[in-house]
Design a protein around this motif. Structure first.
Motif, mmCIF file in Angstrom:
data_model
loop_
_atom_site.group_PDB
_atom_site.id
_atom_site.type_symbol
_atom_site.label_atom_id
_atom_site.label_comp_id
_atom_site.label_asym_id
_atom_site.label_seq_id
_atom_site.Cartn_x
_atom_site.Cartn_y
_atom_site.Cartn_z
ATOM 1 N N LEU A 25 0.834 -1.213 0.000
ATOM 2 C CA LEU A 25 0.000 0.000 0.000
ATOM 3 C C LEU A 25 0.867 1.261 0.000
ATOM 4 O O LEU A 25 0.541 2.245 -0.674
ATOM 5 C CB LEU A 25 -0.936 -0.010 1.206
ATOM 6 C CG LEU A 25 -2.053 -1.056 1.167
ATOM 7 C CD1 LEU A 25 -2.751 -1.134 2.524
ATOM 8 C CD2 LEU A 25 -3.067 -0.729 0.068
ATOM 9 N N ALA A 26 1.972 1.222 0.752
ATOM 10 C CA ALA A 26 2.861 2.388 0.797
ATOM 11 C C ALA A 26 3.498 2.643 -0.565
ATOM 12 O O ALA A 26 3.615 3.791 -1.006
ATOM 13 C CB ALA A 26 3.937 2.175 1.859
ATOM 14 N N LEU A 27 3.901 1.585 -1.258
ATOM 15 C CA LEU A 27 4.456 1.733 -2.609
ATOM 16 C C LEU A 27 3.413 2.299 -3.563
ATOM 17 O O LEU A 27 3.702 3.191 -4.375
ATOM 18 C CB LEU A 27 4.949 0.374 -3.121
ATOM 19 C CG LEU A 27 6.225 -0.186 -2.486
ATOM 20 C CD1 LEU A 27 6.429 -1.641 -2.896
ATOM 21 C CD2 LEU A 27 7.444 0.645 -2.871
ATOM 22 N N GLN A 28 2.207 1.778 -3.446
ATOM 23 C CA GLN A 28 1.110 2.249 -4.300
ATOM 24 C C GLN A 28 0.824 3.729 -4.036
ATOM 25 O O GLN A 28 0.666 4.525 -4.981
ATOM 26 C CB GLN A 28 -0.127 1.398 -4.020
ATOM 27 C CG GLN A 28 -1.283 1.593 -4.985
ATOM 28 C CD GLN A 28 -2.446 0.699 -4.594
ATOM 29 O OE1 GLN A 28 -3.069 0.904 -3.547
ATOM 30 N NE2 GLN A 28 -2.739 -0.299 -5.409
ATOM 31 N N ASN A 29 0.781 4.102 -2.761
ATOM 32 C CA ASN A 29 0.513 5.503 -2.405
ATOM 33 C C ASN A 29 1.627 6.437 -2.849
ATOM 34 O O ASN A 29 1.404 7.638 -3.062
ATOM 35 C CB ASN A 29 0.299 5.629 -0.888
ATOM 36 C CG ASN A 29 -0.990 4.972 -0.429
ATOM 37 O OD1 ASN A 29 -1.927 4.809 -1.205
ATOM 38 N ND2 ASN A 29 -1.035 4.571 0.834
ATOM 39 N N ALA A 30 2.835 5.892 -2.995
ATOM 40 C CA ALA A 30 3.965 6.704 -3.466
ATOM 41 C C ALA A 30 3.974 6.845 -4.985
ATOM 42 O O ALA A 30 4.848 7.511 -5.542
ATOM 43 C CB ALA A 30 5.281 6.084 -2.989
ATOM 44 N N GLY A 31 3.009 6.221 -5.656
ATOM 45 C CA GLY A 31 2.886 6.373 -7.096
ATOM 46 C C GLY A 31 3.395 5.214 -7.916
ATOM 47 O O GLY A 31 3.285 5.222 -9.150
ATOM 48 N N HIS A 32 3.963 4.205 -7.268
ATOM 49 C CA HIS A 32 4.454 3.045 -7.997
ATOM 50 C C HIS A 32 3.286 2.143 -8.401
ATOM 51 O O HIS A 32 2.264 2.063 -7.718
ATOM 52 C CB HIS A 32 5.436 2.241 -7.136
ATOM 53 C CG HIS A 32 6.621 3.027 -6.674
ATOM 54 N ND1 HIS A 32 7.591 3.497 -7.537
ATOM 55 C CD2 HIS A 32 7.000 3.439 -5.434
ATOM 56 C CE1 HIS A 32 8.519 4.145 -6.853
ATOM 57 N NE2 HIS A 32 8.176 4.133 -5.574
#
Length: 369
Positions: A25-32
């Motif tokens: 989720l953190a990667l997704q929220n960072a735009g990845h």
């Protein structure tokens, strides 16, 4: 910051759901853009609903050359078709196969999080040397960045030159500290121990049952709660039969199966016990410490990085049922000492095992690729 298309590889969708989801989720929220390659055992649809691209591939959790080669070919095809920029692999067999596939596919960045090297000091010499050699070879030739949850693993990998120091990271492990907090027991009753883990031999569950049998013969009111699944995908399919037989023979044992609300369960007990033969850096111990429970664990990598013997709990030797029973009785017979150890464990968890710090280190790595 450059954004990437990242494929996460692990054996089971349940691993992605329970262990990796905060990072995903953190990667997704960072735009990845995040994809997950794993075996679908029922949790994949929930992960897909969160926006992750799911790739259902069978991954045997053991060495089976025919099956393993099929898995490698499947991952190579996914990487080529979807044009992923980076592969991030987890869990021993999936990590090995995923890195070989990424190397064959020419993927630009290969990252491996070792949640605990598969080789450990309790192995036989030949088995240890074989698994050690495989890990070292893969680290050198099929891994760009090696992230180690265990401090001991990090020091070994650095000392034995698995990678250049600039490509090694002591990642650590942690939990969401906002979900776990101390609270007085909501129910009165006898002293209660809790075990959380898979029902397999390497978790020490059979030694725990024998030790508890000794405990309850001295303190007849003491209880043991056991939470954990008996999954068909496990390599060990024999221990569960012995386990079922033994819990019918020993009094005061409550087997709960899979439990979703772990914080609430921890609030119902007085101490936590994990007599594993092998671990990485177990989250279950951190969760127990964060709820101010004293912990009895084995003196192995990972556990001894978390439990301070005599201060936050006790460390016992692997498969030493008599020592385990004695330490359990000490907690039962000295509740004030148990409470003091729990408070010390809580302070240690707050200081050293924050999941947010672990995620931040990984986000920084991917942002700089």
């Amino acid at each position: 910051m450059a954004t990437l298309k990242i494929l996460q590889v692990c054996a089971l969708d349940t691993t992605a759901e329970t262990m990796l989801q905060p990072l995903l989720l953190a990667l997704q929220n960072a735009g990845h853009e995040v994809g997950i390659a794993c075996a679908d055992t029922g949790a994949a649809s929930k992960l897909a609903a969160q926006g992750f691209t799911m790739h259902d591939i069978p991954i045997e959790r053991k060495i089976d050359w025919t099956s393993n080669w099929k898995t490698i070919r499947s991952i190579v095809q996914i990487l080529k078709d979807e044009q992923y920029d980076a592969v991030h692999v987890h869990t021993p067999v999936a990590a090995a196969l995923g890195r070989v596939a990424a190397k064959r596919a020419g993927t630009k960045h290969i990252v491996y999080t070792a949640h605990g090297f598969y080789f450990h000091e309790k192995m036989g010499r030949v088995t240890y040397q074989l698994t050690y050699s495989v890990e070292k070879w893969l680290a050198r030739f099929a891994t760009d960045y090696l992230l180690l949850q265990s401090q001991e693993d990090y020091e070994l990998a650095n000392r034995k030159r698995f990678k250049n120091t600039t490509r090694l990271m002591h990642l650590g492990n942690g939990i969401d500290l906002t979900r776990f907090y101390p609270r007085p027991r909501q129910t009165t009753g006898p002293f209660t121990f809790l075990f959380i883990g898979r029902i397999v031999e390497e978790k020490g569950i059979l030694e725990l049952l024998t030790a508890f049998e000794q405990v309850v013969s001295v303190q007849p009111d003491v209880r043991l709660m056991i939470a954990g699944e008996m999954m068909e995908s496990e390599r060990d399919q024999t221990t569960k039969h012995t386990f079922r037989k033994r819990i019918r023979e020993i009094p005061n044992i409550d087997y709960l199966g899979f439990v979703e609300d772990v914080p609430e369960l921890l609030h119902q007990v007085d101490a936590f016990v994990l007599p594993s033969h092998r671990e990485g850096v177990p989250r279950s111990i951190i969760e127990a410490m964060a709820t101010a429970k004293p912990v009895i664990a084995t003196n192995i990598r990972g556990c001894r990085e978390e439990v301070v013997d005599g201060k936050t709990g006790y460390l016992v030797e692997v498969q030493d049922e008599t020592q385990l029973a004695r330490r359990m009785l000490e907690l039962v017979e000295q509740p004030d000492v148990a409470s003091e150890m729990g408070r010390a464990g809580f302070e240690r968890a707050m200081k050293h095992f924050n999941e947010a710090d672990v995620i931040k280190r990984q986000l920084n790595l991917f942002s700089n690729l």
